[in-house]
Design a protein around this motif. Structure first.
Motif, PDB file in Angstrom:
ATOM      1  N   ASN A  78      41.572  37.103  31.841  1.00  0.00           N
ATOM      2  CA  ASN A  78      40.230  37.409  31.258  1.00  0.00           C
ATOM      3  C   ASN A  78      38.738  38.749  32.052  1.00  0.00           C
ATOM      4  O   ASN A  78      39.528  39.442  32.638  1.00  0.00           O
ATOM      5  CB  ASN A  78      39.001  36.270  31.420  1.00  0.00           C
ATOM      6  N   ARG A  93      35.118  40.490  32.756  1.00  0.00           N
ATOM      7  CA  ARG A  93      33.755  40.028  33.028  1.00  0.00           C
ATOM      8  C   ARG A  93      33.369  41.272  33.018  1.00  0.00           C
ATOM      9  O   ARG A  93      33.751  42.384  33.758  1.00  0.00           O
ATOM     10  CB  ARG A  93      34.245  39.075  34.268  1.00  0.00           C
ATOM     11  N   ASP A 142      29.954  43.272  34.937  1.00  0.00           N
ATOM     12  CA  ASP A 142      29.535  43.287  36.332  1.00  0.00           C
ATOM     13  C   ASP A 142      28.929  44.240  36.467  1.00  0.00           C
ATOM     14  O   ASP A 142      28.993  45.011  35.993  1.00  0.00           O
ATOM     15  CB  ASP A 142      30.246  42.790  37.269  1.00  0.00           C
TER      16      ASP A 142
END
Ligand code: ADP
Ligand code: MG
Length: 350
Positions: A179, A181, A183
């Motif tokens: 996946n 993400r 940040d």
């Protein structure tokens, strides 16, 4: 715009590489649809064939099966590489300059765009005799790292993944689906991805070859080697400036894009159609993002595909991008070459 206005103040460079005609193209004695003008321009589908086509040293009359009105379009890019160009030459006038940008802490991305068989993987990965620009760029990165080692501490980590059917897969650790993400400190992250710490460029070549072999491939009617996956090689660079312990991060992404040929031309049906449609989705989304950046729009549709989400922190802004458009010189691939050159021309206007 003109080629000179392209480079001025712009962070995208578009180069075209025309691979040499292969045996099949030579034997079938097709027309060449590209005429090289200088190192920045070419004519697509020239009105007159001026150079005879040589086969076994004998000039041939080229067969023109299309017999339609020639488009005869003059096109200019930041650089045009002809048949004789080597991977080292492509590297010298494309990605070599990115290393300084990375040292300054800006992200960079490099795309190989083009139809299957046009030379994308040859350009990016190459072979042991002629290593591709990914290896050559890493070699250059190590040279800079050594030079700066008195004042900076470096940490280099690489990942190699593919986006296939809108899924992210790890080419260095097969089996897992990953996946994305976001940040605030590191930008786009891929939790769980296999990260390799790299100490020398030599370690890299076999890693790239291995990973490349693991790319998902499906034989299709049109081309047994056709590839529908986008291979994304990323280098995470962390630099600590020794004098003040300032930390600088930069990321280099080098992407061997899926074949840009139209799904319809390869004649697949059912499940494969979705596969094709999804590849088009990422390529289409990339094109749309580049167009939005070109038009200076505030909204760039990064969220429209996995590939553009992955590269959100590496396109636009202070990032530097190099698009390498790979094409065949032969009239067998007339439509693919035309479409690739159009895509490249659009990207050039950023
Ligand atoms: P793609 O990755 O775009 O599908 P490849 O890089 O696999 O295409 O190239 C197709 C074939 O053409 C390969 O056999 C490759 O070795 C050869 N080839 C591509 N570009 C060049 C080049 N510039 N010089 C020599 N051979 C090339
Ligand atoms: Mg390939």
């Amino acid at each position: 715009g003109t080629p000179s206005s392209v480079s001025a103040g712009c962070n995208i460079k578009v180069v075209v590489r025309v691979r040499p005609p292969n045996a099949k193209e030579q034997e079938s004695n097709q027309r060449h649809i590209i005429r090289f003008m200088d190192d920045k321009s070419l004519i697509f589908d020239p009105k007159e064939d001026e150079v005879p086509f040589f086969y076994h040293g004998v000039p041939q009359k080229t067969r023109d099966l299309l017999k339609k009105e020639k488009k005869d379009i003059a096109l200019a890019y930041d650089r045009v590489f002809d048949f004789a160009s080597t991977n080292v030459e492509v590297f010298d006038s494309s990605t070599k300059s990115l290393i300084q940008v990375l040292m300054d802490g800006c992200n960079c991305s490099v795309f190989a765009y083009g139809a299957t068989g046009a030379g994308k993987t040859f350009t990016m990965i190459g072979n042991p005799e002629s290593p591709g620009i990914t290896y050559l760029t890493m070699e250059e990165l190590f040279i800079h790292k050594e030079k700066l080692s008195v004042e900076r501490e470096f940490e280099l980590m690489v990942t190699y993944i593919e986006v296939y059917n809108e899924l992210v897969k790890d080419l260095l650790n097969p089996g897992s689906i990953l996946n994305l993400r976001e940040d605030s400190k590191y930008g786009v992250m891929i939790p769980g991805v296999k990260v390799h710490k790299i100490k020398s460029p030599e370690e890299l070549f076999s890693l790239l070859e291995q990973g490349n072999k693991r790319r998902t491939q499906h034989p299709t009617d049109a081309n047994a080697e056709s590839s529908r996956s986008h291979a994304v090689f990323q280098v995470y660079i962390q630099m600590t400036i020794k004098a003040n312990r300032e930390i600088r991060r930069a990321k280099l992404s080098m992407i061997d894009l899926a074949g840009s040929e139209r799904g319809s031309a390869t004649g697949f049906v059912g499940a494969r159609f979705k596969e094709g449609a999804n590849i088009n989705k990422s390529l289409l989304a990339l094109g749309n993002c580049i167009n939005s950046l070109a038009d200076g729009l505030r909204h760039v549709p990064y969220r429209d595909s996995k590939l553009t989400r992955l590269l959100k922190d590496s396109l636009g802004g202070n990032c530097h991008t190099i698009m390498i458009a790979n094409v065949s010189p032969s009239s067998i691939h007339y439509d693919d070459t035309y479409n690739t050159l159009k895509y490249a021309t659009r990207a050039k206007n950023i």
